[in-house]
Design a protein around this motif. Structure first.
Motif, PDB file in Angstrom:
ATOM      1  N   UNK A 198       0.829  -1.201   0.000  1.00  0.00           N
ATOM      2  CA  UNK A 198       0.000   0.000   0.000  1.00  0.00           C
ATOM      3  C   UNK A 198       0.869   1.260   0.000  1.00  0.00           C
ATOM      4  N   UNK A 199       1.946   1.253   0.765  1.00  0.00           N
ATOM      5  CA  UNK A 199       2.872   2.394   0.792  1.00  0.00           C
ATOM      6  C   UNK A 199       3.425   2.641  -0.606  1.00  0.00           C
ATOM      7  N   UNK A 200       3.860   1.572  -1.269  1.00  0.00           N
ATOM      8  CA  UNK A 200       4.434   1.702  -2.613  1.00  0.00           C
ATOM      9  C   UNK A 200       3.390   2.168  -3.625  1.00  0.00           C
ATOM     10  N   UNK A 201       2.172   1.646  -3.534  1.00  0.00           N
ATOM     11  CA  UNK A 201       1.102   2.065  -4.440  1.00  0.00           C
ATOM     12  C   UNK A 201       0.781   3.544  -4.217  1.00  0.00           C
ATOM     13  N   UNK A 202       0.669   3.947  -2.960  1.00  0.00           N
ATOM     14  CA  UNK A 202       0.403   5.352  -2.649  1.00  0.00           C
ATOM     15  C   UNK A 202       1.492   6.265  -3.193  1.00  0.00           C
ATOM     16  N   UNK A 203       2.756   5.840  -3.071  1.00  0.00           N
ATOM     17  CA  UNK A 203       3.871   6.633  -3.613  1.00  0.00           C
ATOM     18  C   UNK A 203       3.747   6.779  -5.128  1.00  0.00           C
ATOM     19  N   UNK A 204       3.445   5.665  -5.809  1.00  0.00           N
ATOM     20  CA  UNK A 204       3.310   5.698  -7.277  1.00  0.00           C
ATOM     21  C   UNK A 204       2.170   6.617  -7.713  1.00  0.00           C
ATOM     22  N   UNK A 205       1.118   6.664  -6.904  1.00  0.00           N
ATOM     23  CA  UNK A 205      -0.057   7.461  -7.257  1.00  0.00           C
ATOM     24  C   UNK A 205       0.049   8.909  -6.782  1.00  0.00           C
ATOM     25  N   UNK A 206       1.100   9.232  -6.029  1.00  0.00           N
ATOM     26  CA  UNK A 206       1.287  10.604  -5.565  1.00  0.00           C
ATOM     27  C   UNK A 206       0.495  10.956  -4.310  1.00  0.00           C
ATOM     28  N   UNK A 207       0.056   9.955  -3.568  1.00  0.00           N
ATOM     29  CA  UNK A 207      -0.705  10.208  -2.335  1.00  0.00           C
ATOM     30  C   UNK A 207       0.272  10.656  -1.246  1.00  0.00           C
ATOM     31  N   UNK A 208       0.019  11.849  -0.684  1.00  0.00           N
ATOM     32  CA  UNK A 208       0.883  12.410   0.359  1.00  0.00           C
ATOM     33  C   UNK A 208       0.178  12.471   1.708  1.00  0.00           C
ATOM     34  N   UNK A 209      -1.114  12.177   1.733  1.00  0.00           N
ATOM     35  CA  UNK A 209      -1.865  12.170   2.988  1.00  0.00           C
ATOM     36  C   UNK A 209      -1.798  10.777   3.609  1.00  0.00           C
ATOM     37  N   UNK A 210      -2.243  10.670   4.840  1.00  0.00           N
ATOM     38  CA  UNK A 210      -2.187   9.398   5.562  1.00  0.00           C
ATOM     39  C   UNK A 210      -3.107   8.349   4.973  1.00  0.00           C
ATOM     40  N   UNK A 211      -2.727   7.101   5.155  1.00  0.00           N
ATOM     41  CA  UNK A 211      -3.561   5.990   4.706  1.00  0.00           C
ATOM     42  C   UNK A 211      -3.752   5.024   5.867  1.00  0.00           C
ATOM     43  N   UNK A 212      -4.829   4.266   5.798  1.00  0.00           N
ATOM     44  CA  UNK A 212      -5.117   3.252   6.805  1.00  0.00           C
ATOM     45  C   UNK A 212      -5.058   1.874   6.175  1.00  0.00           C
ATOM     46  N   UNK A 213      -4.590   0.913   6.945  1.00  0.00           N
ATOM     47  CA  UNK A 213      -4.547  -0.478   6.496  1.00  0.00           C
ATOM     48  C   UNK A 213      -5.929  -1.106   6.466  1.00  0.00           C
ATOM     49  N   UNK A 214      -6.849  -0.507   7.198  1.00  0.00           N
ATOM     50  CA  UNK A 214      -8.166  -1.115   7.347  1.00  0.00           C
ATOM     51  C   UNK A 214      -9.255  -0.064   7.194  1.00  0.00           C
ATOM     52  N   UNK A 215     -10.430  -0.527   6.881  1.00  0.00           N
ATOM     53  CA  UNK A 215     -11.594   0.329   6.717  1.00  0.00           C
ATOM     54  C   UNK A 215     -12.136   0.668   8.112  1.00  0.00           C
ATOM     55  N   UNK A 216     -12.181   1.956   8.483  1.00  0.00           N
ATOM     56  CA  UNK A 216     -12.725   2.310   9.794  1.00  0.00           C
ATOM     57  C   UNK A 216     -14.250   2.262   9.838  1.00  0.00           C
ATOM     58  N   UNK A 217     -14.879   2.172   8.674  1.00  0.00           N
ATOM     59  CA  UNK A 217     -16.336   2.230   8.578  1.00  0.00           C
ATOM     60  C   UNK A 217     -17.088   1.281   9.493  1.00  0.00           C
TER      61      UNK A 217
END
Length: 150
Positions: free
Chosen positions: A89-108
């Motif tokens: 997920x970290x690598x995918x976010x980097x490739x997509x240009x995501x600079x905000x935080x991400x979660x491993x799980x759905x908090x919903x």
């Protein structure tokens, strides 16, 4: 002397209160293994954004979400719809240009939110921790700032 039904009712109330107390500060794992305590977000507007690599509108809104997160007035948290986690997920976010935080799980599920059926989906939470609305489609910095009155 307390009747058995009164005692059972009292125990039931105590159990419900204990369960609710445990739900007061849910924690969510981030892709790097650190834990985000939901209570730490109190006092901030929060956007929980559901996205996927194959979702073109998701890709279009990433720069807007980066700007919102960078503003300091709003915390943006990304949730990958395809359940990608950890280093991947970290690598995918980097490739997509995501600079905000991400979660491993759905908090919903912790909050009783229904899993979105369309992407991108953005859940807007006010500084008191209440869900204000769920938005579908790409969001802009202007739209979100208008919604929160900034």
């Amino acid at each position: 002397m307390m009747s058995n039904s009164s005692r059972a009712r009292g125990i039931g109330i105590i159990l419900v209160l204990l369960m609710l107390a445990g739900c007061q500060n849910p924690e969510f794992e981030k892709p790097d293994g650190t834990v985000l305590k939901w209570e730490s977000l109190r006092g901030h507007w929060v956007l929980v954004n559901y996205w996927a690599e194959w979702c073109k509108p998701c890709l279009e809104e990433i720069p807007e979400l980066n700007d919102l997160d960078r503003s300091g007035a709003i915390v943006v948290l990304g949730v990958n719809f395809d359940d990608i986690r950890g280093q991947e997920l970290i690598e995918l976010g980097d490739r997509m240009g995501i600079r905000y935080g991400m979660l491993n799980e759905d908090p919903g599920p912790e909050f009783g939110w229904k899993t979105p059926v369309a992407l991108p989906a953005t859940f807007v939470i006010n500084p008191d921790g209440d869900l204000v609305e769920a938005r579908f489609g790409p969001q802009t910095e202007e739209d979100i700032k208008e919604l929160i009155g900034r």
